[in-house]
Scaffold this motif. Sequence first.
Motif, PDB file in Angstrom:
ATOM      1  N   UNK A   1       0.820  -1.214   0.000  1.00  0.00           N
ATOM      2  CA  UNK A   1       0.000   0.000   0.000  1.00  0.00           C
ATOM      3  C   UNK A   1       0.849   1.258   0.000  1.00  0.00           C
ATOM      4  N   UNK A   2       1.888   1.296   0.831  1.00  0.00           N
ATOM      5  CA  UNK A   2       2.711   2.507   0.924  1.00  0.00           C
ATOM      6  C   UNK A   2       3.503   2.729  -0.360  1.00  0.00           C
ATOM      7  N   UNK A   3       3.985   1.657  -0.984  1.00  0.00           N
ATOM      8  CA  UNK A   3       4.748   1.818  -2.223  1.00  0.00           C
ATOM      9  C   UNK A   3       3.857   2.175  -3.407  1.00  0.00           C
ATOM     10  N   UNK A   4       2.651   1.643  -3.451  1.00  0.00           N
ATOM     11  CA  UNK A   4       1.727   2.000  -4.536  1.00  0.00           C
ATOM     12  C   UNK A   4       1.381   3.480  -4.471  1.00  0.00           C
TER      13      UNK A   4
ATOM     14  N   UNK B   1     -10.637   2.218  -1.790  1.00  0.00           N
ATOM     15  CA  UNK B   1     -10.768   0.855  -2.312  1.00  0.00           C
ATOM     16  C   UNK B   1     -10.085  -0.143  -1.381  1.00  0.00           C
ATOM     17  N   UNK B   2      -8.866   0.197  -0.954  1.00  0.00           N
ATOM     18  CA  UNK B   2      -8.102  -0.732  -0.113  1.00  0.00           C
ATOM     19  C   UNK B   2      -8.666  -0.808   1.309  1.00  0.00           C
ATOM     20  N   UNK B   3      -9.207   0.316   1.808  1.00  0.00           N
ATOM     21  CA  UNK B   3      -9.738   0.341   3.162  1.00  0.00           C
ATOM     22  C   UNK B   3     -11.251   0.617   3.098  1.00  0.00           C
ATOM     23  N   UNK B   4     -11.631   1.866   3.303  1.00  0.00           N
ATOM     24  CA  UNK B   4     -13.021   2.301   3.179  1.00  0.00           C
ATOM     25  C   UNK B   4     -13.031   3.810   2.991  1.00  0.00           C
ATOM     26  N   UNK B   5     -14.187   4.366   2.590  1.00  0.00           N
ATOM     27  CA  UNK B   5     -14.213   5.775   2.187  1.00  0.00           C
ATOM     28  C   UNK B   5     -13.844   6.706   3.326  1.00  0.00           C
ATOM     29  N   UNK B   6     -14.180   6.330   4.562  1.00  0.00           N
ATOM     30  CA  UNK B   6     -13.828   7.202   5.687  1.00  0.00           C
ATOM     31  C   UNK B   6     -12.315   7.352   5.813  1.00  0.00           C
TER      32      UNK B   6
ATOM     33  N   UNK C   1      -7.103  -1.341  10.815  1.00  0.00           N
ATOM     34  CA  UNK C   1      -7.977  -2.341  10.211  1.00  0.00           C
ATOM     35  C   UNK C   1      -7.746  -3.720  10.817  1.00  0.00           C
ATOM     36  N   UNK C   2      -6.475  -4.053  11.030  1.00  0.00           N
ATOM     37  CA  UNK C   2      -6.144  -5.369  11.576  1.00  0.00           C
ATOM     38  C   UNK C   2      -6.649  -5.523  13.010  1.00  0.00           C
ATOM     39  N   UNK C   3      -6.408  -4.502  13.845  1.00  0.00           N
ATOM     40  CA  UNK C   3      -6.835  -4.579  15.243  1.00  0.00           C
ATOM     41  C   UNK C   3      -8.356  -4.557  15.362  1.00  0.00           C
ATOM     42  N   UNK C   4      -8.993  -3.731  14.548  1.00  0.00           N
ATOM     43  CA  UNK C   4     -10.454  -3.614  14.616  1.00  0.00           C
ATOM     44  C   UNK C   4     -11.126  -4.904  14.147  1.00  0.00           C
TER      45      UNK C   4
END
Length: 799
Positions: free
Chosen positions: A412-415, A630-635, A689-692
């Motif tokens: 994600x960070x490199x993209x 897309x990778x996470x959510x709109x918020x 995201x992982x913890x939630x």
Amino acid sequence: MSGDSTPERPSASARSSARARSSTSRNRPASKPSRSRAPLVRALLTFGVLALALYFAISTPARLGLDLRGGTQIVLETRDSPTAKANAESTDRALQVLNRRVDALGVSEPNLTRSGERRIIVELPGVQDPREAEQVIGRTAQLTFHPVIGVAQPGEKPKTGERILGDESGQRLRLGPSALTGEGVKDAAGATDPQQGTGWFVTIDFNGKGGGAWKDVTGKAACAQPGDPTRRVAIVLDNKVISSPQVDPSVGCNVGIGGGSTQITGDFDQASAQELAVLIKGGALPVPVEIIEQRTVGPTLGAEAIEASAKAAAIGLALTGLFIILVYRLMGALATFALACYALISYAILVALGATLTLPGLAGFVLAIGMAIDANVLVFERAREEYAANQQKGLSTALSRGYKGAWSAIIDSNVTTLLAAGLLFFLASGPVRGFGVTLSIGVLASMVSALIVARLFTDWAVKRTFVRNRPAITGLASIGRVRTWLIERNPDLMKRGRLWLALSALVVIVAGAGIVVRGLDYGVEFTGGRLVEYSTSKPVDVDAARQAVTDAGFPRAVVQESSGDNITVRTAKLSTDQALEIQQALGELGGKVSKERDELIGPSLGNELRLKALIALGVALLAQMAYLAIRFRWTFGVAAMLAMFHDIVIVTGLFAWLGKPIDGVFLAAALTIVGLSVNDTVVVFDRIRELWAGNPKTPFARSANLAVLQTVPRTVNTGLGAMFILAALAILGGESLTDFAVALLVGLFVGTYSSTFAATPLAVELQARSGTGPPRARTKSPETAARKRAQRSGTGAVV
């Protein structure tokens, strides 16, 4: 009996376990080859990549841009004419004509390419006086041959289809319609025949149609008496008569000069004969061209830039390596070695692709070294967590899971960085595009370095008995003092989320006030005009230089002192001859004066570049938001975009308050800040995201707060690695690179702050209003759940 050797019959549960073990042992051979082949494949791939990189690095020289080796770059734009339209086809034909003109100049390794449909980029290495190039390349009209009708009387105006132009001596001639154009010229050359003692002359060779037209026009001219002006033929270029020879008396009326060639004799020396031949050989441009951009860089400035960037790279790499070794010990030492391999791989890709290395490109190459360590830091921090959660499984398992767990954040960070670099390449122009190229190459090479090269050596190291028995030397045996302290204290940063947002808003208002009150000092690149940098053999006071430029007739020119006591002069309109006048005026104060840099940007191009810069920033923000949505959510996407906007406004406002120029280099810095800022934000959001997902009943704000605390070591370590590089660039990089490095240093600090105190509180506020639930956990195995709980508690206990 105790001495009975008869084995005890196993119980039902024992038989079940035995069957399970038996089943497991039967299945094991199927997976064994894949486990044994993976290190071998990585080893072969690593040494293959390094061998290939070493080959290209040794065998292929780097292609340096003109700003590094010195020379002149001219950007031409074709215009519509009454008879032809400027498009890709006519621009290609113009490119062929310009190639012949440049070849006649005798410049070593010239480069002419079409850019877009209507632009031609001409690079002339070693040409320090742009007047020489302008006199040949800048001639925009078609080459035409005209019959001379007679001498024009004072005040006489041309009739329809005629032209009145002065000849070489200034006599005004009436010219008829063109008999042929430069398209009929095959070749032209200056020559001499010492045996006949005729001195220098010019030979012209025509093609089929051109030869016939020349025979007709000279045949008609030969009907006039020798000495009569109408016995002459005028050769016109750029609305100027460059030669008007008289037809030789030996040529008969209506016979003309046939054979497809001719000679022009006269009072020529070698230079004048060759100059006329160059102009004629250049032929006709199918459409007019206009110079919209010109850059001239002295060779000493380029050499100094290379030396400064090399020093910055060496110092930055050494400091980054020492820091990483101090933090991660053996793993850090191996990562530093991989970092050196990264530098080799990046350079090899650069030369293998034939990419041009420019001054901003060098900065991108050096900066990418600092960013390359980020992937290793992510992996090592994950491996520390895994080892703390499952020490009994050993270092090898912890490291393997570290690579697997960090994969998502690395991608994600490199993209996001590649998105910013790609926008620079497609929307920027000139040397700034080189920065986008080298940054893209650096990002790709860093992934190879971290995920293949570093993994090979770190995997090999943790499997050694000496290392397994001494886990402390690896740097992975503990989660670190800072993180331990944070977990013990467990400060609730998100409890004051609105306070952090209010402070961020206040800083943005102050920065915005600088933009409104002081305004933005757009550089020549965005406004159009000319900027010339002069170096003097003796120190010159800037006020005295300003007065000298004013006395030379340029009272509105902006005169400033730049790096190394050089003098820069910037003005809206300045011809090459006027720039020479300013150089002579400064010479009276500073002794020997040389031109280090010369940039000319047309006003239309300046407006276009400024519009492109705004589009680039807007598209960058929207692209990053879309990717994160897309990778996470709109918020998350909206929160990250607002945080990036916050970072850009603060850096731009700082430049406004300091009076620093907003130019193409600043655009490169701004888009890089977008990439750096979103890197930090992505890592935090990935952990949220992982913890939630692992604890859906935990309030989102608490998961966000824990994610921030857990990612602090990565943020600090990566930030310090990049900071060493940028500090070296700021100190050693010269004026343009210093501004670039300062912008990135501020952006790095602000971006690190905003990922914690702007993006995360914004995500908390937006999530509270969205009403959406947590994402699904990727895995739900008891072992994974135990590791998650261990990570959250930080105690290393396993349930």
